[in-house]
Design an enzyme around this catalytic site. Structure first.
Site, PDB file in Angstrom:
ATOM      1  N   ARG A  10      -0.910  -2.137  -6.683  1.00 15.68           N
ATOM      2  CA  ARG A  10      -1.175  -3.244  -5.744  1.00 15.68           C
ATOM      3  C   ARG A  10      -2.213  -4.202  -6.334  1.00 15.68           C
ATOM      4  O   ARG A  10      -2.063  -5.422  -6.244  1.00 15.68           O
ATOM      5  CB  ARG A  10      -1.649  -2.674  -4.407  1.00 15.68           C
ATOM      6  CG  ARG A  10      -2.029  -3.712  -3.362  1.00 15.68           C
ATOM      7  CD  ARG A  10      -2.318  -3.002  -2.044  1.00 15.68           C
ATOM      8  NE  ARG A  10      -3.142  -3.794  -1.143  1.00 15.68           N
ATOM      9  CZ  ARG A  10      -2.674  -4.672  -0.265  1.00 15.68           C
ATOM     10  NH1 ARG A  10      -1.370  -4.895  -0.200  1.00 15.68           N
ATOM     11  NH2 ARG A  10      -3.489  -5.324   0.546  1.00 15.68           N
ATOM     12  N   HIS A  50      -4.663  -9.531   3.518  1.00 17.23           N
ATOM     13  CA  HIS A  50      -6.118  -9.504   3.654  1.00 17.23           C
ATOM     14  C   HIS A  50      -6.559 -10.405   4.805  1.00 17.23           C
ATOM     15  O   HIS A  50      -6.057 -11.526   4.958  1.00 17.23           O
ATOM     16  CB  HIS A  50      -6.792  -9.987   2.364  1.00 17.23           C
ATOM     17  CG  HIS A  50      -6.721  -8.992   1.256  1.00 17.23           C
ATOM     18  ND1 HIS A  50      -6.922  -9.333  -0.067  1.00 17.23           N
ATOM     19  CD2 HIS A  50      -6.477  -7.656   1.262  1.00 17.23           C
ATOM     20  CE1 HIS A  50      -6.793  -8.249  -0.822  1.00 17.23           C
ATOM     21  NE2 HIS A  50      -6.534  -7.221  -0.034  1.00 17.23           N
ATOM     22  N   TYR A  93     -10.057 -10.367  -7.175  1.00 18.24           N
ATOM     23  CA  TYR A  93      -9.080 -10.394  -8.268  1.00 18.24           C
ATOM     24  C   TYR A  93      -9.302 -11.579  -9.203  1.00 18.24           C
ATOM     25  O   TYR A  93      -8.851 -11.550 -10.346  1.00 18.24           O
ATOM     26  CB  TYR A  93      -7.659 -10.412  -7.706  1.00 18.24           C
ATOM     27  CG  TYR A  93      -7.357  -9.182  -6.889  1.00 18.24           C
ATOM     28  CD1 TYR A  93      -7.234  -7.933  -7.497  1.00 18.24           C
ATOM     29  CD2 TYR A  93      -7.235  -9.259  -5.506  1.00 18.24           C
ATOM     30  CE1 TYR A  93      -6.992  -6.794  -6.742  1.00 18.24           C
ATOM     31  CE2 TYR A  93      -6.985  -8.121  -4.748  1.00 18.24           C
ATOM     32  CZ  TYR A  93      -6.878  -6.900  -5.370  1.00 18.24           C
ATOM     33  OH  TYR A  93      -6.638  -5.769  -4.620  1.00 18.24           O
ATOM     34  N   LYS A 130      -2.341  -2.233   7.621  1.00 16.71           N
ATOM     35  CA  LYS A 130      -3.766  -2.006   7.852  1.00 16.71           C
ATOM     36  C   LYS A 130      -4.263  -2.948   8.941  1.00 16.71           C
ATOM     37  O   LYS A 130      -3.968  -4.141   8.936  1.00 16.71           O
ATOM     38  CB  LYS A 130      -4.543  -2.239   6.556  1.00 16.71           C
ATOM     39  CG  LYS A 130      -5.990  -1.771   6.608  1.00 16.71           C
ATOM     40  CD  LYS A 130      -6.627  -1.854   5.238  1.00 16.71           C
ATOM     41  CE  LYS A 130      -8.057  -1.327   5.276  1.00 16.71           C
ATOM     42  NZ  LYS A 130      -8.687  -1.376   3.937  1.00 16.71           N
ATOM     43  N   HIS A 167      -2.592   2.935  -5.942  1.00 15.99           N
ATOM     44  CA  HIS A 167      -3.141   1.665  -5.448  1.00 15.99           C
ATOM     45  C   HIS A 167      -3.377   0.670  -6.571  1.00 15.99           C
ATOM     46  O   HIS A 167      -3.464  -0.539  -6.332  1.00 15.99           O
ATOM     47  CB  HIS A 167      -4.446   1.919  -4.689  1.00 15.99           C
ATOM     48  CG  HIS A 167      -4.769   0.868  -3.681  1.00 15.99           C
ATOM     49  ND1 HIS A 167      -4.019   0.663  -2.539  1.00 15.99           N
ATOM     50  CD2 HIS A 167      -5.766  -0.075  -3.639  1.00 15.99           C
ATOM     51  CE1 HIS A 167      -4.531  -0.343  -1.838  1.00 15.99           C
ATOM     52  NE2 HIS A 167      -5.588  -0.805  -2.481  1.00 15.99           N
ATOM     53  N   ARG A 186       0.853  -1.180   0.000  1.00 16.82           N
ATOM     54  CA  ARG A 186       0.000   0.000   0.000  1.00 16.82           C
ATOM     55  C   ARG A 186       0.896   1.240   0.000  1.00 16.82           C
ATOM     56  O   ARG A 186       2.080   1.164   0.347  1.00 16.82           O
ATOM     57  CB  ARG A 186      -0.903   0.015   1.236  1.00 16.82           C
ATOM     58  CG  ARG A 186      -1.896  -1.144   1.307  1.00 16.82           C
ATOM     59  CD  ARG A 186      -2.754  -1.044   2.562  1.00 16.82           C
ATOM     60  NE  ARG A 186      -3.753  -2.109   2.635  1.00 16.82           N
ATOM     61  CZ  ARG A 186      -3.571  -3.291   3.213  1.00 16.82           C
ATOM     62  NH1 ARG A 186      -2.399  -3.560   3.796  1.00 16.82           N
ATOM     63  NH2 ARG A 186      -4.527  -4.208   3.235  1.00 16.82           N
TER      64      ARG A 186
END
Length: 446
Positions: free
Chosen positions: A381, A404, A413, A272, A378, A247
């Site tokens: 990524r 994640h 994705y 995150k 972004h 990120r």
């Protein structure tokens, strides 16, 4: 400069000047000029009230750069002066947003105390500085909104007021659902932690609507074209964003100790959700990164000789180990070009590169490469994840590399991958193909 001008400078924001001198935040000879720059910024801000605070600061400094006889040192001085005024002298209270007016000094004082308490509690919980600023910003907007309704007694605020404000954001400002959720989280913190009230009865709140969105992904050729328009530090940052799936702020905050050249790993600290993870260190960036670090080390040595060289440390490390912030291992891989005042401690430090500098470099390269997609930092990524799946990497491994929490987040994705590699043939193409076959000469008749 003559004595008359000196005298006039001392009359500019005199309380602010006394504040700087009393806390030894600037050399005495520079204090009047700090006040002058702040005065100029306030005048500029009052003429451009439609912009938010950070946008105002950025635009003011950019306009200052364009003036004759203004060098980088003066721009840095102006930036430091504005930070000291807004985040120290004014204690973060936005000078033009809380409009209680002179007639209600008690209400204004109450709002200031609430925001000061909120800032203190945010820091007790070790939230990041960016989260602190975001939460305080939404709290100010909420207080500003309530003042427009003439409801200035903070103790009387309730869930109905929160519901009204969130609906106001959705209807009048057309904010995205993620923005509305961010505002709700900030105000929830304000009520629960500061005002010690539970927010109830939010049924009927008008929610900002957002349909399903697929991430923008670049092709391999588009990535190559993008990199061809980057150089030096910008190229290295772009390669890490794409090659490691970082990120934006994860890349900006990388420290020397976070790169394992022997293990080909990049350690992401406090990503995150305040989680750590490891990801890939691309082989192709190793040499460039080593050369870059050698240059950064020279900058660090120069800072040390000039009495600086200390970086911000997480949580209580700076209290436990007072000198560790000057060690090479803790330095940022991508440091800012200039020293600046730490808005929390007031110390002069070399911070990491700003998010805006990275966004600007990548944005210019995207436009120069002629990429006709709504691509951002972004996007690299997103592209990292999609290209890994195209290369046969297991989705669980991609989930770990991206950090994640749930595999369902990573599954998005697979939809992009299907669209890129398994797109069904259009019926129009079928018609054209059959028409070409009909027009082809019959070779069997000869």
């Amino acid at each position: 400069m003559g004595t008359v001008s000196d005298h006039r400078l001392k009359d500019v924001l005199p309380e602010f000047q006394r504040f700087l001198l009393g806390r030894d935040l600037a050399l005495e000879k520079y204090v009047p000029f700090y006040a002058l720059r702040v005065s100029q910024f306030l005048a500029f801000a009052n003429r451009h009230t439609e912009n938010d605070l950070q946008a105002l600061i950025h635009e003011f400094l950019e306009r200052l750069k364009m003036k004759e006889n203004v060098n980088d040192g003066l721009v840095r001085q102006a930036q430091d002066a504005i930070q000291l005024y807004l985040y120290h002298y004014k204690d973060g209270i936005r000078f033009r947003e809380v409009r209680f007016g002179k007639a209600n000094e008690a209400a204004l004082s109450s709002a200031i105390n609430v925001l000061a308490d909120m800032k203190r509690l945010i820091r007790v919980r070790h939230y990041s500085y960016s989260t602190e600023q975001t939460y305080l910003d939404w709290a100010r907007r909420f207080l500003d909104y309530m003042s427009m309704d003439k409801k200035t007694n903070v103790a009387e605020y309730d869930g109905a007021d929160v519901k009204s404000f969130l609906s106001h954001l959705a209807l009048r400002h057309k904010v995205a659902s993620s923005t509305q959720n961010q505002a709700f989280n900030a105000i929830l913190f304000l009520f629960r932690e500061v005002l010690k009230q539970e927010v109830k009865d939010l049924a009927g709140t008008i929610r900002a609507k957002r349909g399903v969105r697929l991430p923008v992904v670049l092709t391999v050729d588009e990535v190559k074209a993008l990199f061809s328009h980057l150089s030096d530090r910008g190229l290295l940052i772009g390669q890490l964003l794409y090659g490691s799936g970082l990120r934006l702020m994860e890349c900006a905050r990388l420290r020397v100790k976070d790169v394992d050249f022997d293990g080909n790993l990049v350690y992401v600290r406090s990503g995150k959700g305040d989680n750590d993870r490891t990801t890939i260190l691309p082989q192709s960036v190793r040499e460039g990164l080593r050369n870059h670090l050698a240059r950064v080390k020279l900058i660090h040595k120069k800072d040390l000789t000039e009495g600086h060289g200390e970086v911000h440390l997480p949580d209580a490390l700076s209290r436990k180990y007072p000198n560790v912030g000057k060690e090479w291992a803790w330095q940022y891989i991508f440091p800012a070009q200039n020293l600046s005042v730490d808005p929390r401690s007031g110390k002069i430090r070399r911070h990491h590169i700003s998010d805006k500098a990275i966004q600007s470099a990548i944005g210019k390269a995207i436009r120069a490469a002629g990429i006709a997609k709504h691509a951002t930092v972004h996007t690299l990524r997103h592209t990292f994840a999609t290209h890994l799946l195209m290369n046969g990497v297991n989705i669980r491994e991609v989930q770990d590399l991206l950090g994640h929490k749930n595999v369902e987040t990573t599954m998005i994705y697979t939809h992009v991958l299907r669209d890129m590699s398994n797109t069904p043939k259009s019926p129009l193409d079928v018609i054209f193909a059959s028409a070409k076959d009909d027009a082809a000469p019959d070779q069997t008749s000869n």
